[in-house]
Design an enzyme around this catalytic site. Sequence first.
Site, PDB file in Angstrom:
ATOM      1  N   ASP A   8      -1.402  -0.615   6.069  1.00 40.89           N
ATOM      2  CA  ASP A   8      -1.526  -0.048   7.412  1.00 40.89           C
ATOM      3  C   ASP A   8      -2.914   0.467   7.742  1.00 40.89           C
ATOM      4  OD1 ASP A   8      -1.590   2.161   5.752  1.00 40.89           O
ATOM      5  OD2 ASP A   8      -0.504   3.444   7.154  1.00 40.89           O
ATOM      6  N   LYS A  11      -9.020  -3.285  -3.242  1.00 43.93           N
ATOM      7  CA  LYS A  11      -7.657  -3.716  -2.888  1.00 43.93           C
ATOM      8  C   LYS A  11      -7.633  -5.225  -2.703  1.00 43.93           C
ATOM      9  CE  LYS A  11      -5.853   0.565  -0.937  1.00 43.93           C
ATOM     10  NZ  LYS A  11      -5.109   1.204   0.169  1.00 43.93           N
ATOM     11  N   ASP A  17       0.872  -1.166   0.000  1.00 43.83           N
ATOM     12  CA  ASP A  17       0.000   0.000   0.000  1.00 43.83           C
ATOM     13  C   ASP A  17       0.912   1.221   0.000  1.00 43.83           C
ATOM     14  OD1 ASP A  17      -2.456   1.556   0.420  1.00 43.83           O
ATOM     15  OD2 ASP A  17      -1.574   1.964   2.381  1.00 43.83           O
ATOM     16  N   LYS A  18       0.533   2.273  -0.728  1.00 43.47           N
ATOM     17  CA  LYS A  18       1.432   3.427  -0.848  1.00 43.47           C
ATOM     18  C   LYS A  18       1.488   4.272   0.421  1.00 43.47           C
ATOM     19  CE  LYS A  18       0.298   7.326  -2.839  1.00 43.47           C
ATOM     20  NZ  LYS A  18       0.708   8.379  -1.864  1.00 43.47           N
ATOM     21  N   THR A  19       0.340   4.809   0.794  1.00 40.38           N
ATOM     22  CA  THR A  19       0.320   5.813   1.854  1.00 40.38           C
ATOM     23  C   THR A  19       0.575   5.198   3.223  1.00 40.38           C
ATOM     24  OG1 THR A  19      -1.275   7.065   0.561  1.00 40.38           O
ATOM     25  CG2 THR A  19      -1.021   7.679   2.871  1.00 40.38           C
ATOM     26  N   THR A  66      -2.929   1.857  -4.472  1.00 39.47           N
ATOM     27  CA  THR A  66      -3.290   3.107  -3.791  1.00 39.47           C
ATOM     28  C   THR A  66      -4.612   3.629  -4.316  1.00 39.47           C
ATOM     29  OG1 THR A  66      -2.574   5.376  -3.327  1.00 39.47           O
ATOM     30  CG2 THR A  66      -1.974   4.471  -5.464  1.00 39.47           C
ATOM     31  N   GLY A  67      -5.274   4.417  -3.487  1.00 38.45           N
ATOM     32  CA  GLY A  67      -6.482   5.096  -3.928  1.00 38.45           C
ATOM     33  C   GLY A  67      -6.182   6.422  -4.585  1.00 38.45           C
TER      34      GLY A  67
END
Length: 652
Positions: free
Chosen positions: A535, A516, A335-337, A488-489
């Site tokens: 996360d 996801k 996940d990116k963020t 990512t969103g």
Amino acid sequence: MFKNRFWLTLALSVPVVYFSPMVGHILGYMAPMFPGSAWIPPVLGTVIFFYGGLPFLKGGWQELKTRRPGMMLLIAMAITVAFAASWVTSLGIGGFDLDFWWELALLVAIMLLGHWIEMRALGSAQGALDALAALLPDEAERVTDAGTETVPVSELREGDIVLVRSGARMPADGTVVDGQAEFDESMITGESKTVPRGPGDAVVAGTVATDNSVRVQVTAVGDNTALAGIQRLVAEAQASSSRAQALADRAAAFLFYFAAGAGVITFIIWTLLGSVPEAVTRTVTVLVIACPHALGLAIPLVIAISTEQAARAGVLIKNRMALERMRTIGVVLFDKTGTLTTGEPDLKDIATVPGEDADALLALAAAVEADSEHPVARAIVRAARERNLSIPQATGFSSLTGRGVRATVNGRTVHVGGPALLREVGATEPEDLAGSTSTWMGRGAAVLHVIDGHHVLGAVSLEDSIRPESRQAVAALQNRGVKVAMVTGDARQVAQAVAEDLHIDEVFAEVLPADKDKKVAELQARGLKVAMVGDGVNDSPALARAEVGIAIGAGTDVAMESAGVVLAGNDPRAVLSMVDLSRASYRKMWQNLIWATGYNVLSVPLAAGVLAFAGVVLSPAAGAVLMSVSTIVVALNAQLLRRVKLNPSQVR
């Protein structure tokens, strides 16, 4: 259950072993004799058999009924034979010398210890669902004709109006009917930016109003909320994650057939040779020493030491299968963020109109934002302080929800905000800035203009900054033959900019929370085994669906409960520790299994008497000693795992 039975069995085993004539003969001591001392091993051994051995007797019976022999049936067979043979010897029936009380006691204790260690390594699916439910408040403020009343969330109904104060969580899904506020939706979307919500906008249960109070009309409660939908996704994904049968169970199934066949053949051959007492002795010895002391500890010991080693490296292994599966992973989906990035905005660039100084512009923006608690405001102020700029004093601070902020600095009315604020104050972006701001927006950065009255002085860009460790983590995974993907969103241009910077193999952008989970399934459909690193609550279904779910420790409780592995810190390089430890522990598992099963494969024929013609016969006492030696070897080999270095800062 295994823990409690282990401790009592261990306590009872001490006198059984001490008063055993076989142990005294082997170690060269004589236990004190007193009336009834000879009955200590039989009496306590019987208690151990029925109390400590009960889980294995029940498990063995179930395996026998389902015709799927494994570890439980092998253990049950050995302790039952040892129990019966020992009582025959203790009662003096037939003149047999088959005193296995001490071996029975230690066998039950070791098997209970192994299963206790194994069960402790398993994760709990229910914890994830409980953590999701905990995101909802217990009470809500329902608006009535007389004002407001505090009611349990369970009493809310569709159509009710609730008051959500600044800092409070939404008790249900709904639509804003009065007021405007910035909402923190990170627990649902995983994205750090707050989003403005006003009349007509939908809001989701569990999200937080950060700056103002709003009135919301409830549109969904209970099982119909978006949060409940994520709960269902987590439950379904966890249920669909097959738990492969442990290697030790597969080896135990082989040993069961091997030992049972060897026992039958031994009895028949020695009976045909005319020695029924010897046939019974040989058969009992075969069946008892075939029980896997070492095999019962081969896997749990490796997992226990691996778990300890991982914890020292900041990796908490919650699911034993996660450790075994990590070595087979073909792609790590980040996940990116908050995982590859910090999850907090940082000042990236500054652009000014001719005649303006960049540092002066930043100091002016920081002065206006100084009284704001918004993450963007904190980023601007932090950047000014890092540059040791002198920040002027501002007065008359005002937050313009969804548009920006305003304050008076040195007698000048200064605004800081985005495109909506430009339109509101009647300002136009100068052509000198357009080139820079369009480039920033093209890569997905947030652009804020600094406006003095109606004149734009300049602009700043803020982006979710990439963790310095992320580059090393991605490169090191690829060096180990593992692909790296990102989900990512965020908008595609934002995701693409991060992916290009980190040289990521594949990108999934603009992904809705529920999707996801689908992206993990999509990768699995290609034949790839997936490790998911995330996360947020929205990552929970994907974490549970993946072969290995890895939660960043700074993330939500739900993400950590859904995952099989939790990284105590925010360093994505710790994923490398998991890969290296998985490969090392798998080697140790196989080494232990080969040793444990190899001992049985060699010792059982000797116990059966295949070399009796040459005068080589494995006595019950010698077989028992060899079993203990085999267990010690397995334990020592597992300890070698402590040599594996798991330091994320030294990753290559």
